[in-house]
Design an enzyme around this catalytic site. Structure first.
Site, PDB file in Angstrom:
ATOM      1  N   HIS A 313       0.852  -1.186   0.000  1.00  0.00           N
ATOM      2  CA  HIS A 313       0.000   0.000   0.000  1.00  0.00           C
ATOM      3  C   HIS A 313       0.881   1.228   0.000  1.00  0.00           C
ATOM      4  O   HIS A 313       1.924   1.238   0.639  1.00  0.00           O
ATOM      5  CB  HIS A 313      -0.923   0.005   1.238  1.00  0.00           C
ATOM      6  CG  HIS A 313      -2.095   0.906   1.053  1.00  0.00           C
ATOM      7  ND1 HIS A 313      -2.041   2.255   1.309  1.00  0.00           N
ATOM      8  CD2 HIS A 313      -3.343   0.644   0.608  1.00  0.00           C
ATOM      9  CE1 HIS A 313      -3.217   2.790   1.028  1.00  0.00           C
ATOM     10  NE2 HIS A 313      -4.026   1.847   0.603  1.00  0.00           N
ATOM     11  N   ASP A 370      -8.162  -5.080   0.071  1.00  0.00           N
ATOM     12  CA  ASP A 370      -8.707  -5.745  -1.108  1.00  0.00           C
ATOM     13  C   ASP A 370      -8.234  -7.176  -1.269  1.00  0.00           C
ATOM     14  O   ASP A 370      -8.725  -7.895  -2.137  1.00  0.00           O
ATOM     15  CB  ASP A 370      -8.395  -4.917  -2.357  1.00  0.00           C
ATOM     16  CG  ASP A 370      -9.273  -3.689  -2.370  1.00  0.00           C
ATOM     17  OD1 ASP A 370     -10.437  -3.814  -1.933  1.00  0.00           O
ATOM     18  OD2 ASP A 370      -8.808  -2.618  -2.753  1.00  0.00           O
TER      19      ASP A 370
HETATM   20  N1  CMC Z   1       4.074  -7.479  -5.212  1.00  0.00           N
HETATM   21  C1  CMC Z   1       5.413  -7.539  -5.339  1.00  0.00           C
HETATM   22  N2  CMC Z   1       6.246  -6.500  -5.092  1.00  0.00           N
HETATM   23  C2  CMC Z   1       5.686  -5.363  -4.681  1.00  0.00           C
HETATM   24  C3  CMC Z   1       4.297  -5.220  -4.521  1.00  0.00           C
HETATM   25  C4  CMC Z   1       3.490  -6.329  -4.800  1.00  0.00           C
HETATM   26  N3  CMC Z   1       2.168  -6.251  -4.663  1.00  0.00           N
HETATM   27  N4  CMC Z   1       3.999  -3.964  -4.111  1.00  0.00           N
HETATM   28  C5  CMC Z   1       5.164  -3.329  -4.017  1.00  0.00           C
HETATM   29  N5  CMC Z   1       6.197  -4.170  -4.356  1.00  0.00           N
HETATM   30  C6  CMC Z   1       7.629  -3.866  -4.323  1.00  0.00           C
HETATM   31  C7  CMC Z   1       8.033  -2.963  -5.495  1.00  0.00           C
HETATM   32  O1  CMC Z   1       8.429  -3.719  -6.612  1.00  0.00           O
HETATM   33  C8  CMC Z   1       9.166  -2.181  -4.868  1.00  0.00           C
HETATM   34  O2  CMC Z   1      10.296  -3.030  -4.838  1.00  0.00           O
HETATM   35  P1  CMC Z   1      11.796  -2.380  -4.967  1.00  0.00           P
HETATM   36  O3  CMC Z   1      11.947  -1.501  -3.765  1.00  0.00           O
HETATM   37  O4  CMC Z   1      12.699  -3.567  -4.993  1.00  0.00           O
HETATM   38  O5  CMC Z   1      11.794  -1.619  -6.262  1.00  0.00           O
HETATM   39  C9  CMC Z   1       8.720  -1.985  -3.416  1.00  0.00           C
HETATM   40  O6  CMC Z   1       7.863  -3.095  -3.142  1.00  0.00           O
HETATM   41  C10 CMC Z   1       7.968  -0.684  -3.186  1.00  0.00           C
HETATM   42  O7  CMC Z   1       6.893  -0.651  -4.097  1.00  0.00           O
HETATM   43  P2  CMC Z   1       6.283   0.653  -4.747  1.00  0.00           P
HETATM   44  O8  CMC Z   1       5.612   0.306  -6.046  1.00  0.00           O
HETATM   45  O9  CMC Z   1       7.288   1.750  -4.738  1.00  0.00           O
HETATM   46  O10 CMC Z   1       5.194   1.013  -3.670  1.00  0.00           O
HETATM   47  P3  CMC Z   1       4.064   2.035  -3.916  1.00  0.00           P
HETATM   48  O11 CMC Z   1       3.787   2.593  -2.578  1.00  0.00           O
HETATM   49  O12 CMC Z   1       4.371   2.979  -4.997  1.00  0.00           O
HETATM   50  O13 CMC Z   1       2.875   1.104  -4.464  1.00  0.00           O
HETATM   51  C11 CMC Z   1       0.911  -0.182  -4.591  1.00  0.00           C
HETATM   52  C12 CMC Z   1       1.761   0.748  -3.734  1.00  0.00           C
HETATM   53  C13 CMC Z   1      -0.413  -0.420  -3.874  1.00  0.00           C
HETATM   54  C14 CMC Z   1       0.582   0.484  -5.954  1.00  0.00           C
HETATM   55  C15 CMC Z   1       1.685  -1.499  -4.826  1.00  0.00           C
HETATM   56  O14 CMC Z   1       2.027  -2.071  -3.587  1.00  0.00           O
HETATM   57  C16 CMC Z   1       0.885  -2.496  -5.667  1.00  0.00           C
HETATM   58  O15 CMC Z   1       0.912  -2.418  -6.900  1.00  0.00           O
HETATM   59  N6  CMC Z   1       0.159  -3.444  -5.003  1.00  0.00           N
HETATM   60  C17 CMC Z   1      -0.679  -4.366  -5.703  1.00  0.00           C
HETATM   61  C18 CMC Z   1      -1.966  -3.695  -6.116  1.00  0.00           C
HETATM   62  C19 CMC Z   1      -2.918  -3.488  -4.955  1.00  0.00           C
HETATM   63  O16 CMC Z   1      -3.159  -4.389  -4.176  1.00  0.00           O
HETATM   64  N7  CMC Z   1      -3.514  -2.288  -4.911  1.00  0.00           N
HETATM   65  C20 CMC Z   1      -4.568  -1.981  -3.923  1.00  0.00           C
HETATM   66  C21 CMC Z   1      -4.178  -0.952  -2.964  1.00  0.00           C
HETATM   67  S1  CMC Z   1      -5.366  -0.911  -1.606  1.00  0.00           S
HETATM   68  C22 CMC Z   1      -6.769  -0.243  -2.275  1.00  0.00           C
HETATM   69  C23 CMC Z   1      -6.793   1.217  -2.189  1.00  0.00           C
HETATM   70  O17 CMC Z   1      -6.682   1.771  -1.061  1.00  0.00           O
HETATM   71  O18 CMC Z   1      -6.957   1.846  -3.268  1.00  0.00           O
END
Ligand code: CMC
Length: 435
Positions: A313, A370
């Site tokens: 998240h 979710d």
């Molecule tokens: N699976 C594998 N790796 C992940 C995931 C995941 N679901 N989420 C983050 N990472 C890794 C990412 O690759 C990065 O690794 P590194 O530091 O080696 O580059 C690290 O964790 C940080 O990730 P980020 O993308 O910079 O984190 P963010 O805060 O920008 O992204 C997120 C948050 C929700 C978009 C992402 O975690 C994601 O895509 N999750 C899956 C989709 C999901 O479940 N979304 C629903 C969010 S809850 C509903 C809402 O409130 O809207």
């Protein structure tokens, strides 16, 4: 030099400017850098707005490190235990929980506004039978201003209030109609004698039609409770992507129906509201517990686009308090339906595996709300394509609370971010035959 300020020095010019540090009721100090363009002739670069407060707000507070979520100061755990969705919607929009009379009046007004214009129903005939319900929702909500234009003076607080209540009231009707159209069933009219969640389930699943009320359909109380809970948990989440979209759209003076349609479109993406649908697709793709290690390895592989949906998240970096509440409800709903859902078993096994994995521990990746909401919706017989629609019904009250807050503040400027331009410098066109 004030202690409550932050100095920024432009190293090339040597000019130093002090910027005030603002302190909210809760949360981190925030530097007010609005004057930086004028003072230092530069902009700030913050893609994804990871460190930028786009507004002042009184509605929702999140402490992502501690797993705290407050609506108007009330912890989500207490709201989930003691309130119904309409109480929470009232709270979000008005700042205080309603008393019994206020709640009754609000619920009655919502019920009375839940019908949609008959001509609006014809819109659905224009959509292909297999259209995604979110596509229909965006289109039909966007068209509401064509039907309800008598209260569109956005400077009038009563007009704004009516638009907001109307939107909350009609959202379940439009959402259920999208579903009924996608399965070729006749629309079911909202009933004034049913509560918000019951009414929605009745419009989705009863065998009623415009001329007939199904006497055999009644809503299961545990299912009603679960739906109420899911709506509360998803009702608001401060300045997330869809809410920021609603605010940005509203800042231009656009009508509220257009703003909510924009919010719905933003919610649709798999990184936001589309995640619950994506979680179910992922669980089906994994298929069985023995394949979990293979998919965990893929999620960790930077060359593989696969991510564990429902994990991680942007704000919660320890646990998502909504996930903790909802996990328990998964058990209750499945037990009630006497259903052993193999996908729930798989979800629990996947969660256990991932939480022990160094990659997920290091990056503080935990299941979010979710990860579980899809399993509950499945147990309520709500089809996957409707999951994000369910999220949209819930979030409508949050979007409107933010829209109302913004519209009531005459100092709100039009949203207009800057950019770091990396394209070509100015150049001259070469005539086509010389290129
Ligand atoms: N699976 C594998 N790796 C992940 C995931 C995941 N679901 N989420 C983050 N990472 C890794 C990412 O690759 C990065 O690794 P590194 O530091 O080696 O580059 C690290 O964790 C940080 O990730 P980020 O993308 O910079 O984190 P963010 O805060 O920008 O992204 C997120 C948050 C929700 C978009 C992402 O975690 C994601 O895509 N999750 C899956 C989709 C999901 O479940 N979304 C629903 C969010 S809850 C509903 C809402 O409130 O809207």
């Amino acid at each position: 030099m004030s202690k409550d300020s932050l100095s920024i020095r432009h190293n090339r010019t040597g000019k130093t400017v002090e910027y005030p540090l603002l302190q909210g009721t809760l949360g981190k100090e925030t530097v007010d850098i609005r004057a930086i363009h004028k003072d230092l002739d530069c902009f700030t670069y913050d893609p994804g707005f990871t460190a930028t407060a786009s507004c002042k707000s009184h509605i929702t507070f999140i402490d992502g490190d501690k797993g705290v979520l407050l609506y108007r100061g009330y912890p989500i755990e207490q709201l989930a235990e003691h309130c119904n969705y309409l109480e929470v919607a009232y709270l979000l929009m008005n700042g205080e929980l309603p008393n019994a009379t206020q709640l009754q009046d609000f619920s009655l007004e919502v019920a009375h506004r839940s019908m949609v214009h008959e001509s609006l129903r014809n819109f659905f005939d224009g959509f292909s039978y297999d259209a995604h319900p979110m596509a229909m929702l965006v289109g039909v909500v966007g068209s509401l201003s064509a039907f309800y234009h008598s209260e569109l003076n956005m400077k009038d607080p009563e007009h704004r209030r009516v638009c907001a209540v109307r939107m909350i009231a009609k959202m379940p009707t439009i959402a259920a109609a999208s579903y009924r159209h996608s399965v070729g069933k006749p629309f079911v009219y909202p009933r004034l004698d049913l509560g918000y969640c019951e009414n929605f389930l009745n419009m989705m699943f009863s065998r009623s039609s415009p001329n007939y009320i199904d006497p055999n359909y009644s809503v299961d109380p545990i299912e009603k409770k679960a739906l109420n809970l899911l709506l509360i948990l998803h009702a608001d989440h401060e300045q997330n992507a869809s809410t920021s979209t609603v605010r940005l759209t509203g800042s231009t003076g656009a009508n509220p129906y257009a703003c909510i349609a924009a919010g719905i479109a933003a919610l649709w993406g798999p990184a936001h509201g589309g995640a619950n649908e994506a979680v179910l697709r992922m669980l089906k793709q994994i298929g069985s517990v023995d394949r979990i290690p293979e998919f965990i390895a893929r999620a960790k592989d930077k060359d593989d686009p696969f991510r564990l949906m429902g994990f991680g998240h942007r704000v919660y970096k320890n646990f998502d308090p909504r996930a903790t509440i909802i996990r328990q409800t998964c058990y209750e709903v499945l037990e009630n339906s006497n259903r052993q859902d193999p996908l729930f078993e798989l979800a629990l096994a996947l969660e256990e595996y991932a939480l022990k994995d160094e990659y997920f521990i290091e990056r503080k990746l935990y299941p979010n709300v979710d990860f579980y909401s899809g399993v509950i919706y499945r147990a309520l017989n709500i089809p996957e394509e409707m999951f994000t629609v369910m999220f949209a019904i819930a979030r409508t009250s949050g979007w409107l609370a933010h829209w109302l807050e913004m519209m009531a503040d005459p100092s709100t400027p039009i949203g207009r971010p800057r950019q770091l331009y990396l394209g070509p410098e100015q150049r001259n066109i070469i005539p086509i035959d010389a290129r």
